[in-house]
Design an enzyme around this catalytic site. Structure first.
Site, short mmCIF file in Angstrom:
data_model
loop_
_atom_site.label_atom_id
_atom_site.label_comp_id
_atom_site.label_asym_id
_atom_site.label_seq_id
_atom_site.Cartn_x
_atom_site.Cartn_y
_atom_site.Cartn_z
N SER A 1 38.95 34.30 43.67
CA SER A 1 38.12 35.45 43.32
C SER A 1 37.64 35.46 41.87
O SER A 1 37.61 36.51 41.22
CB SER A 1 38.87 36.75 43.67
OG SER A 1 39.11 36.82 45.06
N GLU B 1 45.34 27.66 42.94
CA GLU B 1 44.65 28.71 43.68
C GLU B 1 45.67 29.52 44.47
O GLU B 1 46.05 29.12 45.58
CB GLU B 1 43.65 28.10 44.66
CG GLU B 1 42.59 27.25 44.00
CD GLU B 1 41.38 27.11 44.90
OE1 GLU B 1 40.34 27.68 44.57
OE2 GLU B 1 41.50 26.49 45.96
C1 PEP Z 1 38.12 28.81 47.01
O1 PEP Z 1 37.65 28.74 48.13
O2 PEP Z 1 38.60 27.81 46.50
C2 PEP Z 1 38.08 30.10 46.31
C3 PEP Z 1 38.67 30.19 45.15
O3 PEP Z 1 37.41 31.14 46.94
P1 PEP Z 1 37.04 32.56 46.26
O4 PEP Z 1 36.40 32.28 44.94
O5 PEP Z 1 36.09 33.18 47.25
O6 PEP Z 1 38.31 33.33 46.13
#
Ligand code: PEP
Length: 255
Positions: free
Chosen positions: A215, A169
């Site tokens: 996202s 991430e």
């Molecule tokens: C997350 O919190 O792990 C995440 C990926 O958030 P978002 O999808 O809102 O970017």
């Protein structure tokens, strides 16, 4: 996507109320009733775990926690142990989410302890890794991410790796509406898998699931899932709507 069973997690973070969370979980259960080609885990706020457990019941959706503390019990005010999570039906736990690392200041050492304890308790541990924008712009993405992977896995034996899921991430993509391109994400996922092969064996690396997070939305999910080394996603914002979350889950179905 490969032969690995994709896994989609819905990380609700500090969102929903008790009733809205139960209603969200109920809509997800209804919509995914006949969909079983993917593992789905919901990570509601801690105080709603039991209520959400009662909603997901014996559906194929699993219950997860957003965090845990690594000690079994004792004077750790405000913390929850892995065993306590297990007692209310939790089978999966997020460890090292970027908000834990960068907002709450969790270190690699702390994350490593949580990974070991979670695995020892029989939980599925989702080890989250990712670089900040500064680290990316300085050309340090792989150094940062692979060092987080090595550190997080340092006490994990090969036969325990089946309990691990990795989540790549990029911090700059979380909650910002910016997503890594499928090519960039695939490149990092491949490097993570190669690192696992180097630490253990190629066979176990090929079986280990690596989610992408940052996202992910219904309109970009399929392109990400088409990449060979992307085995599903961890979803924040889009997991708060049953329609968008279940559309992402359904996008894992290979065309
Ligand atoms: C997350 O919190 O792990 C995440 C990926 O958030 P978002 O999808 O809102 O970017």
């Amino acid at each position: 996507m490969s032969q690995r069973t994709p896994i989609i997690g819905g990380n609700w973070k500090m969102n929903t109320g008790l009733e809205s969370g139960m209603s969200l979980a109920g809509s997800i259960v209804d919509s995914l009733e006949v969909f079983d080609s993917c593992d789905v885990v919901l990570y509601p706020p801690l105080t709603f775990l039991q209520a959400i457990e009662s909603v997901i019941g014996d559906s194929s959706i699993a219950l997860g926690a957003q965090n845990m503390w690594h000690e079994e019990s004792g004077a750790f005010t405000g913390e929850i142990s892995g065993a306590m999570l297990g007692d209310v039906g939790v089978t999966s736990v997020l460890v090292g989410h970027s908000e834990r690392r960068h907002v709450m200041g969790e270190t690699d050492a702390c994350i490593q302890q949580k990974v070991s304890t979670g695995v020892a308790l029989g939980l599925q541990v989702v080890l989250c890794v990712g670089e900040t924008l500064d680290q990316r712009e300085a050309g340090n993405t792989l150094n940062v991410v692979l060092s987080q992977v090595r550190s997080g896995l340092s006490n994990i034996q090969e036969d325990q790796l089946v309990q691990l899921v990795l989540a790549y991430e990029p911090v700059w993509a979380i909650g910002t509406g910016k997503t890594a391109t499928p090519e960039d994400a695939q490149n990092v996922h491949l490097e993570i898998r190669s690192t696992i092969a180097e630490l253990y064996t190629d066979a176990v690396a090929q079986q280990t699931r690596i989610q992408y997070g940052g996202s992910v939305k219904p309109d970009n999910a399929a392109d990400l899932f088409a990449c060979e080394d992307i085995d599903g996603a961890l979803i924040g914002g889009a997991s708060l709507s049953a329609d968008s979350f279940t559309a992402i889950v359904k996008a894992t179905r290979t065309p």
